[in-house]
Write a protein that holds these residues in place. Structure first.
Motif, PDB file in Angstrom:
ATOM      1  N   VAL A 112       6.023 -15.130  10.285  1.00 38.03           N
ATOM      2  CA  VAL A 112       6.693 -14.117   9.305  1.00 38.03           C
ATOM      3  C   VAL A 112       6.267 -13.934   7.925  1.00 38.03           C
ATOM      4  CG1 VAL A 112       8.943 -13.631   8.265  1.00 38.03           C
ATOM      5  CG2 VAL A 112       8.939 -14.405  10.707  1.00 38.03           C
ATOM      6  N   LEU A 113       5.697 -14.841   7.320  1.00 34.89           N
ATOM      7  CA  LEU A 113       5.421 -14.762   5.866  1.00 34.89           C
ATOM      8  C   LEU A 113       3.863 -14.106   6.106  1.00 34.89           C
ATOM      9  CD1 LEU A 113       5.846 -18.297   4.172  1.00 34.89           C
ATOM     10  CD2 LEU A 113       7.009 -15.860   3.815  1.00 34.89           C
ATOM     11  N   ALA A 114       3.052 -14.741   6.848  1.00 29.56           N
ATOM     12  CA  ALA A 114       1.734 -14.067   7.091  1.00 29.56           C
ATOM     13  C   ALA A 114       1.936 -12.679   7.359  1.00 29.56           C
ATOM     14  CB  ALA A 114       0.930 -14.918   7.710  1.00 29.56           C
ATOM     15  N   GLY A 115       2.588 -12.391   8.372  1.00 33.39           N
ATOM     16  CA  GLY A 115       2.805 -10.935   8.753  1.00 33.39           C
ATOM     17  C   GLY A 115       3.305 -10.024   7.784  1.00 33.39           C
ATOM     18  N   ALA A 116       4.170 -10.575   6.925  1.00 36.92           N
ATOM     19  CA  ALA A 116       4.699  -9.658   5.837  1.00 36.92           C
ATOM     20  C   ALA A 116       3.545  -9.377   4.797  1.00 36.92           C
ATOM     21  CB  ALA A 116       5.866 -10.431   5.111  1.00 36.92           C
ATOM     22  N   GLY A 117       2.728 -10.363   4.672  1.00 36.98           N
ATOM     23  CA  GLY A 117       1.575  -9.888   3.527  1.00 36.98           C
ATOM     24  C   GLY A 117       0.673  -9.256   4.398  1.00 36.98           C
ATOM     25  N   ILE A 118       0.216  -9.377   5.489  1.00 37.07           N
ATOM     26  CA  ILE A 118      -0.662  -8.413   6.255  1.00 37.07           C
ATOM     27  C   ILE A 118      -0.080  -7.228   6.317  1.00 37.07           C
ATOM     28  CG2 ILE A 118      -1.715  -8.153   8.279  1.00 37.07           C
ATOM     29  CD1 ILE A 118      -2.066 -11.007   8.844  1.00 37.07           C
ATOM     30  N   ALA A 119       1.118  -6.893   6.594  1.00 34.47           N
ATOM     31  CA  ALA A 119       1.836  -5.614   6.525  1.00 34.47           C
ATOM     32  C   ALA A 119       1.538  -4.800   5.095  1.00 34.47           C
ATOM     33  CB  ALA A 119       3.189  -5.720   6.905  1.00 34.47           C
ATOM     34  N   MET A 120       1.751  -5.452   4.040  1.00 37.06           N
ATOM     35  CA  MET A 120       1.652  -4.726   2.788  1.00 37.06           C
ATOM     36  C   MET A 120       0.193  -4.388   2.521  1.00 37.06           C
ATOM     37  SD  MET A 120       3.844  -7.458   0.310  1.00 37.06           S
ATOM     38  CE  MET A 120       5.673  -7.420   0.709  1.00 37.06           C
ATOM     39  N   GLY A 121      -0.947  -5.381   2.997  1.00 32.59           N
ATOM     40  CA  GLY A 121      -2.453  -4.903   2.812  1.00 32.59           C
ATOM     41  C   GLY A 121      -2.711  -3.768   3.755  1.00 32.59           C
ATOM     42  N   ASN A 122      -2.023  -3.727   4.918  1.00 25.89           N
ATOM     43  CA  ASN A 122      -2.257  -2.710   5.646  1.00 25.89           C
ATOM     44  C   ASN A 122      -2.143  -1.328   5.167  1.00 25.89           C
ATOM     45  OD1 ASN A 122      -3.497  -4.209   7.935  1.00 25.89           O
ATOM     46  ND2 ASN A 122      -1.493  -4.336   9.147  1.00 25.89           N
ATOM     47  N   VAL A 123      -0.782  -1.339   4.634  1.00 28.58           N
ATOM     48  CA  VAL A 123      -0.306  -0.012   4.053  1.00 28.58           C
ATOM     49  C   VAL A 123      -1.139   0.266   2.762  1.00 28.58           C
ATOM     50  CG1 VAL A 123       1.582   1.067   3.069  1.00 28.58           C
ATOM     51  CG2 VAL A 123       1.993  -0.390   5.113  1.00 28.58           C
ATOM     52  N   LEU A 124      -1.382  -0.636   1.838  1.00 25.55           N
ATOM     53  CA  LEU A 124      -1.754  -0.399   0.577  1.00 25.55           C
ATOM     54  C   LEU A 124      -3.511  -0.182   0.633  1.00 25.55           C
ATOM     55  CD1 LEU A 124      -0.012  -2.950  -1.482  1.00 25.55           C
ATOM     56  CD2 LEU A 124       0.367  -0.601  -1.400  1.00 25.55           C
ATOM     57  N   LEU A 125      -4.170  -0.689   1.452  1.00 23.92           N
ATOM     58  CA  LEU A 125      -5.726  -0.527   1.394  1.00 23.92           C
ATOM     59  C   LEU A 125      -6.142   0.856   1.552  1.00 23.92           C
ATOM     60  CD1 LEU A 125      -7.110  -3.774   2.870  1.00 23.92           C
ATOM     61  CD2 LEU A 125      -7.585  -3.113   0.667  1.00 23.92           C
ATOM     62  N   PRO A 126      -5.522   1.839   2.695  1.00 26.14           N
ATOM     63  CA  PRO A 126      -5.801   3.217   2.414  1.00 26.14           C
ATOM     64  C   PRO A 126      -5.540   3.683   1.292  1.00 26.14           C
ATOM     65  CG  PRO A 126      -4.955   2.449   4.522  1.00 26.14           C
ATOM     66  CD  PRO A 126      -4.688   1.280   3.647  1.00 26.14           C
ATOM     67  N   SER A 127      -4.405   3.715   0.876  1.00 28.57           N
ATOM     68  CA  SER A 127      -4.052   4.441  -0.184  1.00 28.57           C
ATOM     69  C   SER A 127      -4.815   4.054  -1.639  1.00 28.57           C
ATOM     70  CB  SER A 127      -2.708   4.437  -0.755  1.00 28.57           C
ATOM     71  OG  SER A 127      -2.273   3.107  -0.934  1.00 28.57           O
ATOM     72  N   LEU A 128      -5.335   2.854  -1.631  1.00 27.94           N
ATOM     73  CA  LEU A 128      -6.132   2.641  -2.785  1.00 27.94           C
ATOM     74  C   LEU A 128      -7.474   2.891  -2.595  1.00 27.94           C
ATOM     75  CD1 LEU A 128      -5.044  -1.214  -3.426  1.00 27.94           C
ATOM     76  CD2 LEU A 128      -4.721   0.916  -4.832  1.00 27.94           C
TER      77      LEU A 128
END
Length: 403
Positions: A112-128
C-alpha cells in the motif's frame, strides 16, 4: 514554457540536474513489482500464502496505483509537484523497507505504501517533463521510460542472487534491499524539491472535466489494458516458467531479459510516434506482436523462451512508451497533461489490476496457468480496439464548468 536551453527560471546546469534526478526517480518506480515476482514461490512456501493470496499480494500495489493517482493533481496544486514527488520517494523507500520483516501483514502494508508513492510518481513525471522539457518531450519521455525499465530489469535479475549470496537465502532482506536506491535519490532530490517554487496554475486550465470526453477514456483504456498485460508478465511470468520447469534464477533471468528488451523500444517509440500522422497502426501492431510472444512463452518449447522474451519485451516496451506518449500528445498543456495522466493512470491501473488478479485466480481454480490464455486473448483484443481510438490525431477537450 521552460526548456533546458531557454528557461527563465532555472540555469542550464540546474536543468540537467533536474533531468538526471527525474530519470533516477523513474528508476525506482518498478523494483517493488519485479523483485516480488521472482521470489513469489518462496514467499508462498514460507508463509503459507495461497495462490489467491499471492494474487492479491501482486495486485494490491497496482490497485493503489489507481487509487492514489486521483488525488495527486490536487496535491500537486496545493503543495507543488516537486514536493509531492519528494513525498512519493519517501513512501516508496518506507514501503520497501517494511518488507524486511517477512511477515504477511507487513508485506501487504508495504504494498500500500509503496504503491501510493509509485502512483504519485507515475502521474507527476509526465507533467514535469512537459513543463520543464517541452522542446525535448519525446526524448525525455523515452529516457524516463528507459529508466523505469532499467529499474525493473535490475530488480528482477538481481533479487534471487542477492537473496542467495548476500542475505543467506532471506528473500525478505533481498526485497528490502531495493529501498537503498530510493533513499539515495531522495538525498539528491530533497534540496531541489524544497528550493523550487510551485508552478502557477491557470484556473481555466483546471476548470474542465475529461469524464465526458470519449478520447480521454480511450487513452485511459489503452493505458490500463497494456498495463494489465504488463503486470501479468511482471507478477506471474516467472511462476509460469517455473511451473514449466525452469529454476528460480533462470526464470528471473528470462523475465529480466524481456524487461531489458523494452529499453530499445522505450527509447525509439516516442520519437516514432511523434513523427507519425497518427498512432493507430503503431498501437495495433505492437499489440499483435505482444500477443504472439506471450503465447509463445506459455505454450511453446522452453528452448525458444529467449526469442519470445525478447519479442515480448520489444512489444511491451513500445506499448508502455506509446501509452505515456499519448497522454502528452492528446493534451494541449501541462495542466491538461496532469489531468489526463491522473485519469489514465487512476482508472487505468484499477483496470490493470484485473489481469494479475484473474491470472492467480484462474490458476487456483484450474491448477494450471494454461487457462490464462483466454484472458490474454481477451485483453489483447480490447487493447487493440482502444489503441485504434486513442491513436487518432486529436486532442482531449475538457468540458468547461458552467459559471
Amino acid at each position: 514554457m521552460p526548456t533546458p536551453d531557454s528557461s527563465p527560471s532555472l540555469p542550464r546546469q540546474r536543468h540537467w540536474l533536474l533531468a538526471l534526478s527525474l530519470l533516477l526517480i523513474a528508476c525506482n518506480l518498478r523494483p517493488v513489482f519485479g523483485s516480488l515476482s521472482v521470489v513469489l514461490p518462496e514467499i508462498m512456501r514460507d508463509t503459507g500464502l495461497s495462490a489467491a493470496g499471492a494474487s492479491l499480494l501482486t495486485t494490491l500495489p497496482i490497485v493503489c496505483l489507481g487509487l492514489f493517482s486521483a488525488p495527486t493533481p490536487w496535491l500537486s496544486r496545493r503543495f507543488g509537484a516537486e514536493r509531492v514527488l519528494l513525498l512519493a520517494l519517501l513512501l516508496i523507500a518506507a514501503g520497501t523497507l517494511m518488507r524486511a520483516t517477512g511477515g504477511l501483514a507487513w508485506l501487504f502494508a508495504s504494498s500500500v505504501l509503496a504503491g501510493a508513492g509509485i502512483a504519485m510518481g507515475n502521474v507527476l513525471l509526465p507533467s514535469l517533463v512537459k513543463r520543464h522539457f517541452a522542446q525535448q518531450a519525446a526524448l525525455m519521455t523515452g529516457m524516463y521510460i528507459f529508466a523505469i525499465c532499467i529499474g525493473a530489469t535490475t530488480a528482477m535479475a538481481a533479487t534471487v542472487p542477492l537473496s542467495v549470496n548476500w542475505f543467506d537465502g532471506s528473500w525478505a532482506h533481498a526485497l528490502a534491499f531495493w529501498a537503498a536506491p530510493a533513499l539515495l535519490v531522495l538525498m539528491l532530490w530533497a534540496p531541489q524539491a524544497l528550493r523550487m517554487h510551485s508552478e502557477r496554475i491557470d484556473p481555466a486550465a483546471r476548470a474542465g472535466s475529461l469524464w465526458r470526453d470519449a478520447l480521454a477514456w480511450q487513452v485511459t483504456a489503452f493505458m490500463g489494458l497494456q498495463s494489465s498485460l504488463a503486470y501479468i508478465v511482471i507478477g506471474w511470468l516467472a511462476p509460469i516458467l517455473r511451473e514449466r520447469g525452469l529454476d528460480s534464477a533462470m526464470a528471473g533471468y528470462v523475465v529480466a531479459i524481456s524487461t531489458l528488451a523494452q529499453l530499445v523500444c522505450s527509447l525509439i517509440v516516442p520519437s516514432i510516434a511523434a513523427r507519425c500522422r497518427d498512432q493507430r497502426a503503431l498501437a495495433v501492431g505492437q499489440t499483435a506482436l505482444g500477443l504472439v510472444a506471450l503465447l509463445g512463452l506459455i505454450l511453446l518449447p522452453l528452448s525458444t523462451v529467449w526469442i519470445w522474451a525478447v519479442l515480448l519485451g520489444c512489444a511491451q516496451g513500445g506499448l508502455f512508451a506509446l501509452a505515456l506518449s499519448l497522454i502528452a500528445m492528446r493534451s494541449g498543456n501541462a495542466q491538461v497533461t496532469a489531468q489526463l495522466s491522473a485519469m489514465a493512470q487512476g482508472w487505468g491501473y484499477i483496470l490493470a489490476a484485473c489481469g494479475p488478479l484473474l491470472t492467480g485466480l484462474l490458476h487456483q481454480w484450474t491448477g494450471s496457468f494454461t487457462s490464462s490464455i483466454w484472458l490474454v486473448l481477451l485483453l489483447s483484443a480490447a487493447l487493440a480496439w482502444s489503441g485504434w481510438g486513442a491513436g487518432r490525431n486529436l486532442l482531449v477537450q475538457p468540458a468547461v464548468r458552467p459559471a
